[in-house]
Design a protein around this motif. Structure first.
Motif, mmCIF file in Angstrom:
data_model
loop_
_atom_site.group_PDB
_atom_site.id
_atom_site.type_symbol
_atom_site.label_atom_id
_atom_site.label_comp_id
_atom_site.label_asym_id
_atom_site.label_seq_id
_atom_site.Cartn_x
_atom_site.Cartn_y
_atom_site.Cartn_z
ATOM 1 N N LEU A 78 0.830 -1.205 0.000
ATOM 2 C CA LEU A 78 0.000 0.000 0.000
ATOM 3 C C LEU A 78 0.862 1.251 0.000
ATOM 4 C CD1 LEU A 78 -2.521 -1.162 2.736
ATOM 5 C CD2 LEU A 78 -2.971 -1.012 0.286
ATOM 6 N N ASN A 79 0.318 2.336 -0.530
ATOM 7 C CA ASN A 79 0.988 3.629 -0.432
ATOM 8 C C ASN A 79 0.964 4.065 1.024
ATOM 9 O OD1 ASN A 79 1.400 3.828 -3.242
ATOM 10 N ND2 ASN A 79 -0.668 4.628 -3.525
ATOM 11 N N ASP A 81 -0.265 6.531 2.415
ATOM 12 C CA ASP A 81 -1.563 7.055 2.855
ATOM 13 C C ASP A 81 -2.658 5.974 2.850
ATOM 14 O OD1 ASP A 81 -2.065 6.720 0.148
ATOM 15 O OD2 ASP A 81 -2.541 8.832 -0.226
ATOM 16 N N THR A 83 -3.652 4.155 0.289
ATOM 17 C CA THR A 83 -4.287 3.944 -1.004
ATOM 18 C C THR A 83 -3.562 2.844 -1.781
ATOM 19 O OG1 THR A 83 -2.953 5.672 -2.053
ATOM 20 C CG2 THR A 83 -5.116 6.328 -1.148
ATOM 21 N N GLU A 84 -4.231 2.341 -2.807
ATOM 22 C CA GLU A 84 -3.660 1.284 -3.625
ATOM 23 C C GLU A 84 -3.151 1.853 -4.945
ATOM 24 O OE1 GLU A 84 -6.216 -2.088 -4.072
ATOM 25 O OE2 GLU A 84 -6.505 -2.294 -1.917
ATOM 26 N N GLY A 85 -1.897 1.575 -5.230
ATOM 27 C CA GLY A 85 -1.288 2.029 -6.471
ATOM 28 C C GLY A 85 -1.012 0.854 -7.397
ATOM 29 N N ASP A 110 -0.487 -5.833 5.156
ATOM 30 C CA ASP A 110 0.063 -4.503 4.873
ATOM 31 C C ASP A 110 1.577 -4.533 5.036
ATOM 32 O OD1 ASP A 110 0.799 -1.819 4.793
ATOM 33 O OD2 ASP A 110 -0.729 -1.176 6.227
#
Length: 168
Positions: A78-79, A81, A83-85, A110
């Motif tokens: 995960l990023n 923050d 979020t998923e990139g 994570d």
């Protein structure tokens, strides 16, 4: 996604003395780590050099079978923050293609900061750049797996406390 992509509670119900395999899936390599049979300690195992999915999956599942693995813990990059990139999408795609090939339960974990933490540890140990490059993926897999093992241990302790509230 699939019935064998499961929450961590499913891992708490796995048979005793069954190992878990941690995966750090990268674009060029897959770092692997193995738990002990008590599921307390994660140890770096090896690194699979990525070739094609079919060969990568076959190598991974062969290693899992060799070590009597009961579940896979896959690092989800995960990023910061949350979020998923693109790396998360790539990891999810790998797992989506792996699911039909194995009945093993798969847990996403994570993995934010895992490579950074491992690299920092290796730098503190004064490991050369070549040494770091050769071990960072399997050490990151161990870091990921250890996080899941620690959570399982805390869950077991909480369940034991709830079952016996008179225990000090």
């Amino acid at each position: 996604m699939s019935s064998n992509v499961v929450p961590i509670e499913t891992f708490a119900a796995l048979p005793d003395h069954a190992r878990l395999l941690g995966l750090d899936i990268g674009t060029k390599t897959i770092g692997l780590a193995l738990s002990d049979v008590e599921r307390r300690i994660a140890t770096p195992l090896e690194t699979i050099r990525r070739i094609k999915f079919t060969q990568d999956a076959a190598a991974l599942l062969q290693i899992a079978a060799k070590h009597g693995v009961a579940g896979l813990v896959v690092g989800l990059p995960l990023n910061m923050d949350g979020t998923e990139g693109p790396r998360v999408q790539s990891t999810r795609a790998f797992v989506r293609h792996l699911v039909p090939l194995t009945p093993l339960p798969i847990l996403f974990w994570d993995e934010r900061m895992s490579t950074l933490a491992v690299t920092r540890t290796l730098l503190d140990a004064d490991a050369s750049r070549a040494k770091r490059a050769s071990v960072v993926d399997k050490m990151a897999a161990a870091y990921i797996l250890q996080g899941a093992l620690d959570r399982l241990t805390r869950m077991e302790a909480a369940a034991a406390d709830a079952a016996d509230p008179d225990q000090p």
